[in-house]
Design a protein around this motif. Structure first.
Motif, short mmCIF file in Angstrom:
data_model
loop_
_atom_site.label_atom_id
_atom_site.label_comp_id
_atom_site.label_asym_id
_atom_site.label_seq_id
_atom_site.Cartn_x
_atom_site.Cartn_y
_atom_site.Cartn_z
N LEU A 209 29.59 42.88 50.83
CA LEU A 209 30.83 43.17 49.21
C LEU A 209 31.81 41.91 49.13
N VAL A 210 31.60 42.00 48.06
CA VAL A 210 32.50 40.20 47.89
C VAL A 210 33.20 40.92 46.29
N ALA A 211 34.31 40.86 46.19
CA ALA A 211 35.41 40.92 45.10
C ALA A 211 36.26 40.00 44.62
N ALA A 212 36.33 40.01 43.02
CA ALA A 212 36.15 38.64 41.66
C ALA A 212 37.43 39.49 41.22
N GLU A 213 38.45 38.03 40.99
CA GLU A 213 40.51 38.88 40.47
C GLU A 213 40.78 37.57 39.56
N PRO A 214 41.52 37.49 39.05
CA PRO A 214 41.87 36.87 37.69
C PRO A 214 42.59 35.75 38.95
N ALA A 215 42.47 34.25 37.98
CA ALA A 215 43.56 33.45 38.40
C ALA A 215 44.56 33.64 38.41
N GLY A 216 45.78 33.66 39.84
CA GLY A 216 46.92 34.37 38.83
C GLY A 216 47.51 35.27 39.95
N TYR A 217 46.14 36.81 39.16
CA TYR A 217 46.29 37.77 40.24
C TYR A 217 45.38 37.88 41.43
N ASP A 218 45.39 36.84 42.05
CA ASP A 218 44.08 37.14 43.18
C ASP A 218 44.41 37.43 44.33
N ASP A 219 45.90 38.41 44.23
CA ASP A 219 46.58 39.07 45.56
C ASP A 219 45.30 39.38 46.67
N THR A 220 44.37 39.73 46.25
CA THR A 220 43.76 40.28 47.41
C THR A 220 42.86 39.20 48.13
N VAL A 221 42.46 38.04 47.11
CA VAL A 221 42.52 36.83 47.87
C VAL A 221 43.54 36.58 48.98
N ARG A 222 44.43 36.30 49.09
CA ARG A 222 45.26 35.63 49.39
C ARG A 222 45.95 37.02 50.35
#
Length: 331
Positions: A209-222
């Motif tokens: 399961l992989v989530a994709a976010e927009p750059a600048g709003y990548d709070d889940t990535v971080r």
């Protein structure tokens, strides 16, 4: 339990699916030979851009409102939203004859604001740089006695978002389900990803399961990298208005922090390319926030690893002037 919030389980997804079935569409899975060739494996697109109100948010809105007792419904509901959740709550409230107030940023797309109003909701707008939607929402609750229906931190909302994965997994051919290697979703506050995680754990625990976010709003990535919820830097911009959450929602992150296999960020250019691909190759209108998982696949940020993949197109509510600009910038 998470504070005062109950973390839902797979049984809640099943109950939500039965509850909302009369009110939402069972959206189709779509294959594209061109996309399969580019991805190197079969890709099944879950078409939530064709959902009622134009996004997956109708699922959570209906489940939350249907679970309210009649005496509570009579006092109305309040929702805060960048657009799609607000539209969904307004639609569900109108269908169920419940008064609704939607708190939306002043810079929300005009089509989303107009649709919430056309569905009969009162819209209260605010400056997202200087005002807090949560504070405004709490004030409205105190004034009206209404019930808050947040976009992420609500167990009924989260469980119902997982019904899109339940449908997709049930609709896959048995061989594709057995070979499923990737389930990719857009991510804002994280509610859809968390709901899908509940269905995947029960029906396809072998799939990533992989989530994709927009750059600048990548709070889940971080947040996944740090092991705790972290906020976005204020003032970032993105075409993906539907995914401009300031921080992962608490309840979804309680699931995503343990069950997401990864999260990736995509640029506005990559999102624009995905919106154009959907229009030109698939004949589908997809809004930027709804196209981020497709963008991540097309840009090579996620791989099918040669196995079947499900990619969610989560919404289609794009302003026509923005769509025209995206199409016009094609290289």
């Amino acid at each position: 339990m998470l504070g005062t919030l109950r973390v839902p389980g797979y049984e809640d997804v099943l109950a939500a699916a039965d509850r909302i079935a009369p009110y939402v569409r069972r959206t189709a899975l779509l294959r594209s030979p061109t996309l399969d060739d580019l991805a190197g494996a079969p890709v099944w697109l879950k078409l939530e851009n064709l959902q009622v109100t134009g996004s997956f948010k109708a699922r959570g809105a209906f489940n939350a409102l249907l679970n309210l007792p009649p005496s509570v419904r009579a006092r109305g509901v309040v929702a805060y939203s960048t657009g799609n959740h607000g539209q969904a709550v307004a639609w569900a409230a109108r269908t169920l004859d419940i008064p609704a107030t939607i708190v939306m940023p002043a810079d929300a797309p005009a089509n989303k604001v107009d649709k919430a109003r056309r569905h009969g909701a009162q819209v209260v707008q605010y400056d997202r740089q200087r005002e807090s939607r949560e504070t405004i929402g709490m004030r409205l609750l105190a004034e009206t006695g209404a019930t808050l229906v947040p976009p992420g931190d609500h167990p009924d909302v989260l469980a119902a978002q997982g019904t899109l994965a339940l449908e997709a997994l049930r609709d896959l051919p048995p061989a594709a389900l057995e070979n499923l290697g990737l389930f990719a979703t857009p991510c804002g506050g994280g509610g859809m990803a968390a709901g899908c995680a509940l269905a995947l754990q029960a029906l396809a625990p072998h799939a990533r399961l992989v989530a994709a976010e927009p750059a600048g709003y990548d709070d889940t990535v971080r947040s996944l990298a740090s092991g705790q919820r972290v906020s976005n830097v204020p003032g970032a911009t993105t075409l993906c208005d539907a995914l401009m959450a300031s921080i992962p929602a608490e309840l979804p992150y309680a699931i995503n922090g343990r069950r997401l296999d990864g999260a990736v960020a995509v640029t506005d250019d990559e999102v624009s390319a995905a919106v154009r691909f959907a229009l030109e190759e698939l004949r589908l209108v997809v809004e930027p926030g709804g196209a981020v998982a497709l963008a991540a696949l097309l840009a090579g940020h996620v791989s099918t690893q040669g196995k079947d993949a499900v990619v969610v197109l989560s919404g289609g509510n794009i302003d026509l002037p923005l769509l025209a600009r995206i199409v016009a910038t094609a290289s």
